[in-house]
Every structure is written in structure tokens, then in C-alpha cells.
Write a protein that holds these residues in place. Structure first.
Motif, short mmCIF file in Angstrom:
data_model
loop_
_atom_site.label_atom_id
_atom_site.label_comp_id
_atom_site.label_asym_id
_atom_site.label_seq_id
_atom_site.Cartn_x
_atom_site.Cartn_y
_atom_site.Cartn_z
N UNK A 1 0.83 -1.21 0.00
CA UNK A 1 0.00 0.00 0.00
C UNK A 1 0.86 1.26 0.00
N UNK A 2 1.97 1.22 0.72
CA UNK A 2 2.84 2.39 0.79
C UNK A 2 3.49 2.70 -0.56
N UNK A 3 3.64 1.70 -1.41
CA UNK A 3 4.27 1.91 -2.72
C UNK A 3 3.29 2.40 -3.78
N UNK A 4 2.00 2.36 -3.49
CA UNK A 4 1.01 2.77 -4.49
C UNK A 4 0.98 4.29 -4.64
N UNK A 5 0.52 4.73 -5.78
CA UNK A 5 0.36 6.15 -6.06
C UNK A 5 -0.77 6.70 -5.19
N UNK A 6 -0.48 7.72 -4.42
CA UNK A 6 -1.47 8.26 -3.48
C UNK A 6 -2.70 8.84 -4.17
N UNK A 7 -2.50 9.49 -5.29
CA UNK A 7 -3.63 10.05 -6.02
C UNK A 7 -4.55 8.95 -6.52
N UNK A 8 -3.98 7.89 -7.04
CA UNK A 8 -4.78 6.78 -7.52
C UNK A 8 -5.55 6.11 -6.38
#
Length: 112
Positions: free
Chosen positions: A39-46
Motif C-alpha cells: 500500500x505504501x508503494x502505491x500512487x497516493x492520487x490513484x
């Protein structure tokens, strides 16, 4: 940069990878830590947009189906809150609990 190994000479394995991990002090991650790292590696906007779409879908879907979507989102938020509570500053805790409360109230309203 890692050195290439000689393809003619097979790599010697004396221990299993699990035993080597314990022997050299590597930390074995449990599923919770793996999910949080992913989860930490995912794009925050997405992630924000997907959560917004899920909330709007829960609000627009009729009756118990919408309530179930909102309750699933609330369960995920409760899980993330329980894992990150110790490192979250107090103002952010208040905001997150307020959002969680609003989500649960909306789910209860949709269910009734």
C-alpha cells in the motif's frame, strides 16, 4: 552492481533459503507487513480516487448492497488505523476517526 556468476558452475546451496534467512538475521515479514508495504508503494492520487469511487458507489447503490460496500470500506479503514495508530499524530487520528464515524453512519443509514 552485482557480479555475474559463471553459468558453467552451478551455484552451491548448502542451506534452505528459510534457514539462511534465520541464520543471517533477516526479518521474515508477515502478511500484514507485506500488505502495508505494498500500500505504501502505491500512487497516493490513484488510491484516493479509487477510495472516492468506492464511497460514491456505496452511496449510490441501493439499500443493503451500498451498505455492504460502505462497511467493507470501513473495515479496511479500521484495519489500517489499527496498524498505523502508534505512528499517527493526534490531529490526524481525530480526522481519521471522524471520517470512519461518518462512513459507519452512512452505512447504517443505507442499511435501514
Amino acid at each position: 552492481m552485482r557480479a555475474r556468476r559463471n553459468p558453467r558452475r552451478p551455484r552451491r546451496r548448502t542451506w534452505s533459503s528459510r534457514a539462511c534467512g534465520r541464520a543471517y538475521g533477516r526479518k521474515r515479514w508477515n502478511m500484514t507487513e507485506r500488505v502495508l508495504n505494498r500500500l505504501a508503494r502505491l500512487n497516493r492520487t490513484l488510491v484516493f480516487l479509487m477510495a472516492a469511487v468506492a464511497v460514491f458507489a456505496g452511496l449510490l447503490l441501493p439499500g443493503i448492497v451500498g451498505a455492504a460496500v460502505l462497511l467493507l470500506l470501513a473495515a479496511g479503514l479500521i484495519w489500517v488505523l489499527s496498524r498505523t495508530w502508534a505512528v499517527t499524530p493526534m490531529p490526524m487520528r481525530v480526522i481519521r476517526v471522524l471520517i470512519l464515524t461518518l462512513l459507519l453512519v452512512a452505512a447504517a443509514y443505507k442499511a435501514s
